[in-house]
Design a protein around this motif. Sequence first.
Motif, mmCIF file in Angstrom:
data_model
loop_
_atom_site.group_PDB
_atom_site.id
_atom_site.type_symbol
_atom_site.label_atom_id
_atom_site.label_comp_id
_atom_site.label_asym_id
_atom_site.label_seq_id
_atom_site.Cartn_x
_atom_site.Cartn_y
_atom_site.Cartn_z
ATOM 1 N N TRP A 28 0.826 -1.202 0.000
ATOM 2 C CA TRP A 28 0.000 0.000 0.000
ATOM 3 C C TRP A 28 0.862 1.254 0.000
ATOM 4 N N LEU A 82 -11.244 4.653 -7.096
ATOM 5 C CA LEU A 82 -11.267 4.430 -5.654
ATOM 6 C C LEU A 82 -12.645 3.976 -5.192
ATOM 7 N N CYS A 83 -13.700 4.589 -5.716
ATOM 8 C CA CYS A 83 -15.058 4.167 -5.367
ATOM 9 C C CYS A 83 -15.320 2.749 -5.832
ATOM 10 N N ASN A 84 -14.894 2.427 -7.017
ATOM 11 C CA ASN A 84 -15.069 1.084 -7.557
ATOM 12 C C ASN A 84 -14.333 0.059 -6.696
ATOM 13 N N TYR A 85 -13.119 0.370 -6.310
ATOM 14 C CA TYR A 85 -12.332 -0.538 -5.475
ATOM 15 C C TYR A 85 -12.990 -0.705 -4.105
ATOM 16 N N SER A 86 -13.486 0.384 -3.530
ATOM 17 C CA SER A 86 -14.126 0.315 -2.218
ATOM 18 C C SER A 86 -15.391 -0.536 -2.273
ATOM 19 N N ILE A 87 -16.178 -0.377 -3.324
ATOM 20 C CA ILE A 87 -17.403 -1.167 -3.453
ATOM 21 C C ILE A 87 -17.067 -2.641 -3.627
ATOM 22 N N GLN A 88 -16.053 -2.955 -4.416
ATOM 23 C CA GLN A 88 -15.673 -4.345 -4.619
ATOM 24 C C GLN A 88 -15.177 -4.973 -3.326
ATOM 25 N N ASN A 89 -14.369 -4.247 -2.550
ATOM 26 C CA ASN A 89 -13.882 -4.790 -1.293
ATOM 27 C C ASN A 89 -15.014 -4.961 -0.290
ATOM 28 N N HIS A 90 -15.959 -4.041 -0.288
ATOM 29 C CA HIS A 90 -17.087 -4.137 0.641
ATOM 30 C C HIS A 90 -17.950 -5.344 0.323
#
Length: 94
Positions: A28, A82-90
């Motif tokens: 990270w 970033l939004c796409n990554y956050s939604i996928q991780n959630h």
Amino acid sequence: MIPLLLMLTGIYLLLLIKLKKAFKSLNWGILGMIWIATTFGFLDKKYALLSGIIGVELNTFLSVYLGKTGPYDCAYFRIFDLCNYSIQNHTRKN
């Protein structure tokens, strides 16, 4: 940023924390350094020193590959990413 990552790794080794956590933090941290350098690379040429060689080279590559999109379009793309990554991780955690 590199001294901070090295200090963090040394603390993990000193406290005998699993190296898996250390590698996760390093990944990270390196990703953050690349993003910051690329973001500074899109600024005006007089701020090229802030981005370093990596930022200037990535800016040149992205400008040729994507065209002169400008820093605002790049920022919109990063926010979307970033939004796409956050939604996928959630959704993966549930």
